[in-house]
Design a protein around this motif. Structure first.
Motif, PDB file in Angstrom:
ATOM      1  N   LEU A  19       0.813  -1.405  -0.062  1.00  0.00           N
ATOM      2  CA  LEU A  19      -0.091  -0.099  -0.033  1.00  0.00           C
ATOM      3  C   LEU A  19       0.801   1.241   0.044  1.00  0.00           C
ATOM      4  O   LEU A  19       0.557   2.000  -0.897  1.00  0.00           O
ATOM      5  N   HIS A  20       1.906   1.313   0.930  1.00  0.00           N
ATOM      6  CA  HIS A  20       2.859   2.590   1.038  1.00  0.00           C
ATOM      7  C   HIS A  20       3.595   2.925  -0.147  1.00  0.00           C
ATOM      8  O   HIS A  20       3.689   3.917  -0.693  1.00  0.00           O
ATOM      9  N   LEU A  21       4.412   1.729  -0.763  1.00  0.00           N
ATOM     10  CA  LEU A  21       5.332   1.647  -1.782  1.00  0.00           C
ATOM     11  C   LEU A  21       4.143   2.322  -3.054  1.00  0.00           C
ATOM     12  O   LEU A  21       4.913   2.981  -3.905  1.00  0.00           O
ATOM     13  N   ALA A  22       3.144   1.900  -3.253  1.00  0.00           N
ATOM     14  CA  ALA A  22       2.157   2.380  -4.153  1.00  0.00           C
ATOM     15  C   ALA A  22       2.032   3.706  -4.285  1.00  0.00           C
ATOM     16  O   ALA A  22       1.708   4.312  -5.378  1.00  0.00           O
ATOM     17  N   ARG A  23       2.132   4.186  -3.079  1.00  0.00           N
ATOM     18  CA  ARG A  23       1.870   5.805  -2.846  1.00  0.00           C
ATOM     19  C   ARG A  23       2.926   6.455  -2.988  1.00  0.00           C
ATOM     20  O   ARG A  23       2.849   7.812  -3.246  1.00  0.00           O
ATOM     21  N   GLY A  24       4.333   5.818  -3.155  1.00  0.00           N
ATOM     22  CA  GLY A  24       5.501   6.634  -3.376  1.00  0.00           C
ATOM     23  C   GLY A  24       6.104   6.764  -1.999  1.00  0.00           C
ATOM     24  O   GLY A  24       7.247   7.720  -1.920  1.00  0.00           O
ATOM     25  N   ASP A  25       5.648   6.220  -0.767  1.00  0.00           N
ATOM     26  CA  ASP A  25       6.235   6.582   0.389  1.00  0.00           C
ATOM     27  C   ASP A  25       7.442   5.783   0.533  1.00  0.00           C
ATOM     28  O   ASP A  25       7.691   4.821  -0.224  1.00  0.00           O
ATOM     29  N   LYS A  26       8.456   6.177   1.460  1.00  0.00           N
ATOM     30  CA  LYS A  26       9.565   5.378   1.500  1.00  0.00           C
ATOM     31  C   LYS A  26       9.079   4.510   2.960  1.00  0.00           C
ATOM     32  O   LYS A  26       8.814   4.942   3.860  1.00  0.00           O
ATOM     33  N   VAL A  27       9.644   3.062   2.593  1.00  0.00           N
ATOM     34  CA  VAL A  27       9.301   2.231   3.596  1.00  0.00           C
ATOM     35  C   VAL A  27      10.459   1.469   4.276  1.00  0.00           C
ATOM     36  O   VAL A  27      11.306   0.869   3.392  1.00  0.00           O
ATOM     37  N   HIS A  28      10.551   1.344   5.619  1.00  0.00           N
ATOM     38  CA  HIS A  28      11.811   0.576   6.146  1.00  0.00           C
ATOM     39  C   HIS A  28      11.004  -0.487   6.939  1.00  0.00           C
ATOM     40  O   HIS A  28      10.181  -0.381   7.588  1.00  0.00           O
ATOM     41  N   VAL A  29      11.374  -1.855   6.306  1.00  0.00           N
ATOM     42  CA  VAL A  29      10.876  -3.265   7.132  1.00  0.00           C
ATOM     43  C   VAL A  29      11.952  -3.774   7.923  1.00  0.00           C
ATOM     44  O   VAL A  29      13.026  -3.976   7.370  1.00  0.00           O
ATOM     45  N   VAL A  30      11.594  -4.031   9.203  1.00  0.00           N
ATOM     46  CA  VAL A  30      12.350  -4.818  10.140  1.00  0.00           C
ATOM     47  C   VAL A  30      11.543  -6.109  10.375  1.00  0.00           C
ATOM     48  O   VAL A  30      10.499  -6.148  10.791  1.00  0.00           O
ATOM     49  N   ASP A  31      12.435  -7.199  10.301  1.00  0.00           N
ATOM     50  CA  ASP A  31      11.678  -8.672  10.334  1.00  0.00           C
ATOM     51  C   ASP A  31      12.719  -9.349  10.824  1.00  0.00           C
ATOM     52  O   ASP A  31      13.394  -9.571  10.192  1.00  0.00           O
ATOM     53  N   ASP A  32      12.347 -10.230  11.819  1.00  0.00           N
ATOM     54  CA  ASP A  32      13.088 -11.430  12.222  1.00  0.00           C
ATOM     55  C   ASP A  32      13.252 -12.612  11.373  1.00  0.00           C
ATOM     56  O   ASP A  32      13.975 -13.653  11.482  1.00  0.00           O
ATOM     57  N   LEU A  33      11.896 -12.591  10.377  1.00  0.00           N
ATOM     58  CA  LEU A  33      11.598 -13.719   9.884  1.00  0.00           C
ATOM     59  C   LEU A  33      11.226 -14.989  10.404  1.00  0.00           C
ATOM     60  O   LEU A  33      11.425 -15.985   9.969  1.00  0.00           O
ATOM     61  N   SER A  34      10.884 -14.920  11.716  1.00  0.00           N
ATOM     62  CA  SER A  34      10.322 -16.264  12.524  1.00  0.00           C
ATOM     63  C   SER A  34       9.084 -16.753  11.873  1.00  0.00           C
ATOM     64  O   SER A  34       8.939 -17.909  11.855  1.00  0.00           O
ATOM     65  N   THR A  35       8.123 -15.776  11.365  1.00  0.00           N
ATOM     66  CA  THR A  35       6.946 -16.271  10.797  1.00  0.00           C
ATOM     67  C   THR A  35       6.773 -15.465   9.294  1.00  0.00           C
ATOM     68  O   THR A  35       6.056 -15.957   8.518  1.00  0.00           O
ATOM     69  N   GLY A  36       7.458 -14.388   9.164  1.00  0.00           N
ATOM     70  CA  GLY A  36       7.498 -13.649   8.005  1.00  0.00           C
ATOM     71  C   GLY A  36       8.411 -14.403   7.124  1.00  0.00           C
ATOM     72  O   GLY A  36       9.154 -15.216   7.261  1.00  0.00           O
ATOM     73  N   SER A  37       8.334 -13.843   5.622  1.00  0.00           N
ATOM     74  CA  SER A  37       9.201 -14.180   4.643  1.00  0.00           C
ATOM     75  C   SER A  37       9.657 -13.245   3.657  1.00  0.00           C
ATOM     76  O   SER A  37       8.869 -12.249   3.195  1.00  0.00           O
TER      77      SER A  37
END
Length: 342
Positions: A19-37
């Motif tokens: 959603l936010h990238l589609a708007r042109g926002d700058k996005v910083h993701v932090v994830d330990d990938l314990s359930t994410g991918s």
């Protein structure tokens, strides 16, 4: 806008990234990938507006810097799913509460007051006898939930932390109580019912209904959830609010199983499995879980775009594509017809 998303490689978080990238926002993701991918974000590879750090926010040394950069922070980092909650009760409390507190403390100490959106849960309402759950009701912690009570305790604590930091230090907080979010990229591995039913139906396997199946839930497509969440945060501005986010259509788990069989044209039968057999312990399941959306609609005039049938159809298509490709992985990058048309 600068957007920090903890748990951003997960199910809901990755849709917020979209959603936010589609708007042109700058996005910083932090994830330990314990359930994410990372595969949930692979379609954004090469996008200069996206930064990813694989890290645990409980120990990540650059959290202060990331928080100071952000205009809005979504805190989705948590231990989730009934199987994990029951298997790791101490981790639920330690991670869900301590990580939230560290994030809020970083926001206070940074000298900048970013808006913080905290992912809470309908679980905070506990075994509530009200037919419709609204934000002014008392929150309930019940021993009838077995070790699952730890998850609701952790989310109540997160809410209390967010509201306390807002009142004491002026950090605007949006507390979003999610009601059974479903859709693409969700997996059944940790106890999520809809992807589990869909996988069983597509393979013509027995659909396993835990408990009696008469318990009701209200399911909301993740693509609606993230739009509603952003709308609440935008409309709230510098104010602090607690808001249910979901869909108020109610359906029993047994009716859900029948609906999935129908939409898939499946030969699956329905089998009932006792909660002890399914989860390894007995507990009293919550009878009803239907949100009042009056506050959401007053704040945002939000309207849902995805019916439960449409969501199930999309998930069936994804599951069939996975089978055809012989992909035994738990993630898919297939774009559904609904996503292409959106």
């Amino acid at each position: 806008m600068h957007v920090l998303i903890t748990g951003g490689a997960g199910f809901i978080g990755s849709h917020l990234v979209d959603l936010h990238l589609a708007r042109g926002d700058k996005v910083h993701v932090v994830d330990d990938l314990s359930t994410g991918s990372r595969s949930n974000l692979a379609h954004h590879e090469g996008n200069g507006n996206l930064r990813f750090d694989e890290a645990d926010i409980l120990t990540w040394q650059y959290l202060d810097r990331a928080v100071a950069w952000a205009d809005r922070i979504y805190n989705l980092a948590a231990v989730v799913g009934v199987y994990r909650v029951i298997a790791e009760p101490t981790k639920v409390l330690a991670v869900n509460i301590a990580a939230c507190e560290r994030l809020l403390r970083a926001a206070r100490e940074g000298g900048w007051q970013p808006q913080v959106v905290l992912a809470s849960s309908s679980e905070v309402y506990g075994h509530n006898d009200e037919d419709i759950l609204h934000e002014e009701q008392d929150l309930v912690v019940s021993s009838r939930a077995g070790t699952r009570w730890g998850y609701s305790v952790s989310k109540i604590a997160d809410e209390a932390l967010g509201l306390s930091y807002a009142q004491r230090f002026g950090i605007p907080a949006v507390v979003a109580r999610f009601f059974n979010t479903v859709g693409p990229r969700q997996i059944g591995r940790y106890g999520m019912v809809v992807p589990r039913f869909v996988a069983q139906a597509v393979r013509n396997e027995p659909i396993t209904v835990f408990g009696g199946g008469l318990q009701t839930r209200s399911f909301c497509d993740v693509r609606d959830t993230v739009v509603a969440l952003d709308a609440v945060a935008t409309s709230t501005g510098r104010d602090t609010v607690v808001c249910n986010v979901g869909n108020d259509r109610e359906i029993s788990i047994l009716e859900l199983a029948q609906l999935v069989i129908e939409r898939a044209g499946s030969r699956s039968t329905i089998e009932h499995v006792a909660l002890r057999e399914a989860y390894g312990e007995d507990f009293e399941d919550i009878r009803r879980r239907r949100p009042s959306l009056a506050r959401l609609r007053t704040l945002t005039h939000f309207q849902h775009r995805y019916s439960l049938e449409r969501t199930i159809d999309d998930l069936i298509a994804i599951e069939r594509t996975r089978m055809q490709e012989g992909n035994d992985g738990h993630r898919t990058l297939v774009r559904t017809q609904s996503e292409r048309a959106a």
